[in-house]
Design a protein around this motif. Sequence first.
Motif, PDB file in Angstrom:
ATOM      1  N   VAL A   1      -4.541   5.932  -2.406  1.00 27.11           N
ATOM      2  CA  VAL A   1      -5.411   6.680  -3.315  1.00 27.11           C
ATOM      3  C   VAL A   1      -6.371   7.556  -2.513  1.00 27.11           C
ATOM      4  CG1 VAL A   1      -7.154   6.491  -5.138  1.00 27.11           C
ATOM      5  CG2 VAL A   1      -5.253   4.862  -5.046  1.00 27.11           C
TER       6      VAL A   1
ATOM      7  N   THR B   1      -9.289   4.556   5.498  1.00 21.13           N
ATOM      8  CA  THR B   1      -8.049   3.950   5.013  1.00 21.13           C
ATOM      9  C   THR B   1      -6.911   4.509   5.856  1.00 21.13           C
ATOM     10  OG1 THR B   1      -8.915   3.850   2.761  1.00 21.13           O
ATOM     11  CG2 THR B   1      -6.530   3.741   3.005  1.00 21.13           C
TER      12      THR B   1
ATOM     13  N   ALA C   1       4.023   1.904  -0.922  1.00 19.32           N
ATOM     14  CA  ALA C   1       2.622   1.712  -1.277  1.00 19.32           C
ATOM     15  C   ALA C   1       2.065   3.023  -1.804  1.00 19.32           C
ATOM     16  CB  ALA C   1       1.815   1.247  -0.071  1.00 19.32           C
TER      17      ALA C   1
ATOM     18  N   GLU D   1      -8.098  -2.122   1.135  1.00 19.83           N
ATOM     19  CA  GLU D   1      -7.054  -2.564   0.208  1.00 19.83           C
ATOM     20  C   GLU D   1      -7.147  -1.892  -1.155  1.00 19.83           C
ATOM     21  OE1 GLU D   1      -4.319  -4.221   0.824  1.00 19.83           O
ATOM     22  OE2 GLU D   1      -4.908  -4.468   2.886  1.00 19.83           O
ATOM     23  N   THR D   2      -8.361  -1.566  -1.598  1.00 18.83           N
ATOM     24  CA  THR D   2      -8.469  -0.950  -2.917  1.00 18.83           C
ATOM     25  C   THR D   2      -7.873   0.442  -2.949  1.00 18.83           C
ATOM     26  OG1 THR D   2     -10.691  -0.160  -2.403  1.00 18.83           O
ATOM     27  CG2 THR D   2     -10.502  -2.274  -3.565  1.00 18.83           C
ATOM     28  N   GLN D   3      -7.692   1.067  -1.785  1.00 21.82           N
ATOM     29  CA  GLN D   3      -7.103   2.397  -1.743  1.00 21.82           C
ATOM     30  C   GLN D   3      -5.638   2.354  -1.323  1.00 21.82           C
ATOM     31  OE1 GLN D   3     -10.970   4.676  -0.222  1.00 21.82           O
ATOM     32  NE2 GLN D   3      -9.291   6.042  -0.700  1.00 21.82           N
ATOM     33  N   ILE D   4      -5.122   1.170  -1.000  1.00 18.39           N
ATOM     34  CA  ILE D   4      -3.701   0.992  -0.701  1.00 18.39           C
ATOM     35  C   ILE D   4      -3.170  -0.099  -1.617  1.00 18.39           C
ATOM     36  CG2 ILE D   4      -1.990   0.315   1.007  1.00 18.39           C
ATOM     37  CD1 ILE D   4      -3.863   1.341   3.180  1.00 18.39           C
ATOM     38  N   VAL D   5      -2.208   0.263  -2.465  1.00 21.35           N
ATOM     39  CA  VAL D   5      -1.660  -0.679  -3.439  1.00 21.35           C
ATOM     40  C   VAL D   5      -0.145  -0.733  -3.244  1.00 21.35           C
ATOM     41  CG1 VAL D   5      -1.388  -1.210  -5.885  1.00 21.35           C
ATOM     42  CG2 VAL D   5      -3.497  -0.132  -5.066  1.00 21.35           C
ATOM     43  N   HIS D   6       0.369  -1.917  -2.966  1.00 24.18           N
ATOM     44  CA  HIS D   6       1.806  -2.093  -2.754  1.00 24.18           C
ATOM     45  C   HIS D   6       2.521  -2.089  -4.105  1.00 24.18           C
ATOM     46  CE1 HIS D   6       1.139  -2.767   1.479  1.00 24.18           C
ATOM     47  NE2 HIS D   6       0.064  -3.428   1.100  1.00 24.18           N
ATOM     48  N   VAL D   7       3.621  -1.325  -4.183  1.00 21.08           N
ATOM     49  CA  VAL D   7       4.302  -1.119  -5.467  1.00 21.08           C
ATOM     50  C   VAL D   7       5.817  -1.320  -5.345  1.00 21.08           C
ATOM     51  CG1 VAL D   7       2.539   0.365  -6.510  1.00 21.08           C
ATOM     52  CG2 VAL D   7       4.312   1.388  -5.058  1.00 21.08           C
TER      53      VAL D   7
ATOM     54  N   LYS E   1       0.772   3.691 -13.003  1.00 20.60           N
ATOM     55  CA  LYS E   1      -0.033   2.965 -12.014  1.00 20.60           C
ATOM     56  C   LYS E   1      -1.016   3.910 -11.333  1.00 20.60           C
ATOM     57  CE  LYS E   1      -0.721  -0.808  -9.549  1.00 20.60           C
ATOM     58  NZ  LYS E   1      -1.157  -2.059 -10.154  1.00 20.60           N
TER      59      LYS E   1
ATOM     60  N   LEU F   1      -5.117   3.949 -11.169  1.00 19.15           N
ATOM     61  CA  LEU F   1      -5.808   3.910  -9.881  1.00 19.15           C
ATOM     62  C   LEU F   1      -6.708   5.125  -9.663  1.00 19.15           C
ATOM     63  CD1 LEU F   1      -2.856   2.690  -7.629  1.00 19.15           C
ATOM     64  CD2 LEU F   1      -4.895   1.369  -8.263  1.00 19.15           C
TER      65      LEU F   1
END
Length: 111
Positions: free
Chosen positions: A88, A72, A85, A3-9, A22, A26
């Motif tokens: 990163v 990831t 998403a 989850e820390t490398q996939i961020v929903h935006v 953002k 990140l």
Amino acid sequence: MTETQIVHVNDIAHDDQQLEEKARVLCDEDVVLDLQETMGKDFGTVETSVCAILVKKDGPWGAVRVFSEPVTNLVTGPTQGDGFAIVVIKPGQTCRLFGTPSMRYFRRRGS
């Protein structure tokens, strides 16, 4: 999925300035978002100048996979839910594309 490398935006997906801010946070570096959306090439490897990717989740079938610990993996396709998403890619990690995901790259400024 890490989850820390996939961020929903979804809330900022159509604001390039907020997306860049953002991604800057990140990635912890200055970035610039590509102006045009691109389609991934099956089994393609993402250039090292890219530190994050804006991925359209309900785009064409595909996946964005970062070889991290743990791996990831963000799957895309018509049944994967709508929205966007940021994936990163940390220094030293490799990112590979499967299928034809729809995305925009965040590149390290100056690369």
